[in-house]
Scaffold this active site. Structure first.
Site, short mmCIF file in Angstrom:
data_model
loop_
_atom_site.label_atom_id
_atom_site.label_comp_id
_atom_site.label_asym_id
_atom_site.label_seq_id
_atom_site.Cartn_x
_atom_site.Cartn_y
_atom_site.Cartn_z
N THR A 61 -4.65 13.46 5.22
CA THR A 61 -3.43 13.69 5.42
C THR A 61 -3.12 14.86 6.24
O THR A 61 -2.52 14.91 7.30
CB THR A 61 -2.46 13.78 4.26
OG1 THR A 61 -3.01 12.47 3.41
CG2 THR A 61 -1.13 13.53 4.51
N GLY A 79 -2.75 8.11 -4.27
CA GLY A 79 -1.98 9.50 -4.74
C GLY A 79 -0.70 9.98 -4.15
O GLY A 79 -0.45 9.09 -2.92
N ASP A 80 -0.06 10.70 -4.49
CA ASP A 80 0.94 11.34 -3.88
C ASP A 80 1.48 12.64 -4.45
O ASP A 80 0.46 13.24 -5.29
CB ASP A 80 2.26 10.32 -3.94
CG ASP A 80 3.55 11.08 -2.85
OD1 ASP A 80 3.41 10.58 -1.74
OD2 ASP A 80 4.49 11.65 -3.25
N LYS A 121 0.85 -1.03 -0.05
CA LYS A 121 -0.09 -0.19 0.06
C LYS A 121 0.71 1.19 -0.03
O LYS A 121 1.91 1.17 0.86
CB LYS A 121 -0.95 -0.11 1.08
CG LYS A 121 -1.99 1.14 1.37
CD LYS A 121 -3.05 0.77 0.42
CE LYS A 121 -3.69 2.00 0.29
NZ LYS A 121 -3.33 2.99 -0.98
N ASN A 154 -2.25 19.08 -1.57
CA ASN A 154 -3.54 18.35 -0.80
C ASN A 154 -3.14 18.37 0.74
O ASN A 154 -4.05 18.85 1.68
CB ASN A 154 -3.85 17.16 -1.27
CG ASN A 154 -4.71 16.05 -0.34
OD1 ASN A 154 -4.09 15.48 0.50
ND2 ASN A 154 -5.97 16.15 -0.73
N GLN A 177 7.21 3.79 4.00
CA GLN A 177 5.88 3.45 4.07
C GLN A 177 5.58 2.20 4.69
O GLN A 177 4.49 1.92 5.36
CB GLN A 177 5.36 3.47 2.44
CG GLN A 177 3.86 3.41 2.17
CD GLN A 177 3.31 4.73 2.14
OE1 GLN A 177 3.98 5.51 1.59
NE2 GLN A 177 2.31 5.09 2.80
N SER A 181 -6.98 5.71 3.73
CA SER A 181 -6.89 4.80 2.37
C SER A 181 -7.13 3.42 2.82
O SER A 181 -8.07 2.73 2.32
CB SER A 181 -5.66 4.74 1.94
OG SER A 181 -5.35 5.90 0.82
N LYS A 216 5.23 3.38 8.34
CA LYS A 216 4.19 4.27 8.65
C LYS A 216 2.96 3.57 8.32
O LYS A 216 2.15 3.66 9.48
CB LYS A 216 4.15 5.22 7.36
CG LYS A 216 2.87 6.24 7.29
CD LYS A 216 2.82 7.19 6.17
CE LYS A 216 4.19 7.72 5.50
NZ LYS A 216 3.64 8.52 4.24
N LYS A 241 5.32 1.77 -3.11
CA LYS A 241 5.31 2.96 -3.53
C LYS A 241 5.59 3.08 -5.06
O LYS A 241 6.28 2.26 -5.32
CB LYS A 241 6.45 4.01 -2.99
CG LYS A 241 6.05 5.50 -2.99
CD LYS A 241 5.22 5.85 -1.91
CE LYS A 241 4.70 7.17 -2.10
NZ LYS A 241 4.07 8.00 -0.88
N1 GLU Z 1 1.09 9.05 -0.73
C1 GLU Z 1 0.42 9.04 0.71
C2 GLU Z 1 1.60 8.79 1.60
O1 GLU Z 1 2.78 9.26 1.47
C3 GLU Z 1 -0.70 8.19 0.78
C4 GLU Z 1 -0.49 6.77 0.48
C5 GLU Z 1 -2.06 6.13 0.45
O2 GLU Z 1 -2.90 6.78 0.63
O3 GLU Z 1 -1.78 4.79 -0.09
O4 GLU Z 1 1.42 8.21 2.70
#
Ligand code: GLU
Length: 448
Positions: free
Chosen positions: A212, A167-168, A92, A243, A113, A380, A116, A128
């Protein structure tokens, strides 16, 4: 071998194998060296080669993305997806479309990630991806054709139980919509759980857009509260105008703080009356313009060219929401000299390793990205749950879950820091709390 020797050995090897990948090596260094006391206490992790395994992505996918621009010319970009670790659940993590995207960047983001996502407490692994495609100045049709070309390769490797992108930077609701449409066309399906950050009328979650930024402020508020300080009436400097920044400005303002800045890669705005969010949203979300245009609507504000100077603006709380490396050692020193009380990271790795040390030595309350900005990916995961149930929660239900998640992340990180002798160091605490969950799952799964 003790924990320190083990970490030194592993990191030396990671450096050799990933030579030149600076962002990736910085991210790995920050995590590994903070794990020494955990490894001393758990020698079974050393025996099981956990660090050698966790630093190596399970899979890296690298592909060509050819597409045709509005002039009929063929353009070729690079696509990436790093499927880093699936011990806790499907890979994810977001997709970033930005000219700076390369293997080092996606690997650093994917590595971050893992921890996190673990901190959110939800069942998601780490991944990612992205492309060096630059959406800036592209027409809507060009963006659509690029997204379709990108998905025509990526679709082979993703799915609701395999890998769920979102997204990112450079990837928002528009891009997710195009990629979602094309995935389902290619698969002759309607797999809502394959992407998150979708539009509300085709499986998106209420609250995901805000998550976020809101989560970041919930985290910051909790960190301040735990130290007997209130966010109310504090002067806040926020960088970025995407965002994350937009919804951080909104929530911080709602909670009584005064946010006086925002920025893009060209420069920054100072508005002593507090940033007018409607103006920012119109420029960035509707017109996709430059932040300088803020002055057209608010002539009393000030615009300064260049993005680094924003950290010279005196504030109580600094919230970097632009991109990696935006706060270097000297910016951190200036912030500390000007009396900053707290720094919370909305972007991924916005403070360099040297900058983080300046904050920690300066006794600044510091919320690292993997903890402070985890609200987006947490929401998410809530979107994935709703897609599996074929049901949707109200905004308030999602928002109250988000608040609980952010509070838990703060206390889990803090408690881990205290337990392992790091005091108030949430950087180490977040690494440790995130790591232990993944490590325990990896131990349970055997050598896979
Ligand atoms: N890009 C965001 C992050 O850095 C969200 C990633 C997601 O929602 O999967 O955590």
């Amino acid at each position: 071998m003790n924990g320190k020797e083990y970490v030194e050995n592993v990191f030396e090897n990671v450096e050799k194998r990933n030579a030149g990948e600076k962002e990736f090596l910085d991210a790995v260094k920050e995590v590994l060296f903070s794990l020494v006391p955990v490894l001393d206490k758990n020698p079974q992790f050393i025996k099981a080669g956990l660090l050698e395994r966790i630093t190596e992505p399970e899979r890296v996918i690298y592909f060509r993305v050819p597409w045709v621009d509005d002039e009929g010319k063929v353009q070729v970009n690079r696509g990436f997806r790093v499927q880093y670790n699936s011990a806790l659940g499907p890979y994810k993590g977001g997709l970033r479309f930005h000219p700076t995207v390369n293997q080092s960047i996606v690997k650093f983001l994917g590595f971050e990630q893992i921890f996190k996502n673990s901190l959110t407490g939800l069942p998601i692994g780490g991944g990612k991806g992205g492309s060096d495609f630059d959406p800036k100045g592209k027409s809507d049709n060009e963006v659509m054709r690029f997204c379709q070309a990108f998905m025509s390769e990526l679709y082979k490797y993703i799915g609701p139980s395999e890998d769920v992108p979102a997204g990112d930077i450079g990837v928002g609701a528009r891009e997710i919509g195009y990629m979602y449409g094309y995935y389902n066309k290619l698969k002759s399906s309607s797999e809502q759980g394959v992407l998150t950050g979708k539009g509300l009328n085709y499986g998106g979650s209420l609250g995901r857009t805000e998550a976020t930024g809101y989560g970041l402020i919930y985290f910051t508020e909790e960190m301040l509260k735990d130290n007997g300080i209130s966010l109310k009436d504090k002067t806040v400097v926020i960088s970025g105008s995407g965002n994350v920044a937009i919804y951080a400005i909104k929530k911080a303002t709602e909670l009584g703080a005064k946010v006086i800045t925002c920025s893009d890669s060209n420069g920054y705005i100072i508005d002593e009356n507090g940033i007018d969010l409607e103006v920012v949203k119109e420029i960035k979300e509707v017109r996709r313009g430059r932040i300088k245009e803020y002055l057209d609507k608010v002539p009393g504000a000030k615009y300064v060219e260049g993005y680094r100077g924003i950290w010279n603006v005196k504030c109580d709380v600094a919230i970097p929401c632009a991109t990696q490396g935006e706060i270097n050692e000297s910016s951190a020193q200036t912030l500390v000299k000007n009396g900053v009380i707290a720094v919370a990271e909305g972007a991924n790795m916005p403070s360099t390793l040297d900058a983080i040390n300046v904050f920690l030595n300066g006794k600044v309350l510091f919320g690292p990205a993997k903890a402070a900005n985890a609200g987006g990916v947490a929401c998410s995961a809530l979107e994935m749950s709703q897609n599996s149930m074929r049901y949707s929660w109200t905004f308030d239900e999602v928002d109250s879950k988000l608040k609980d998640i952010m509070t838990n992340i703060y206390y889990n990180s803090k408690n881990a820091a205290v337990e392992y002798g790091y005091g108030n160091n949430i950087v180490a605490g977040a690494n440790i709390a995130g790591f232990i969950k993944v490590a325990t799952a990896m131990m349970a799964h055997g050598i896979v």
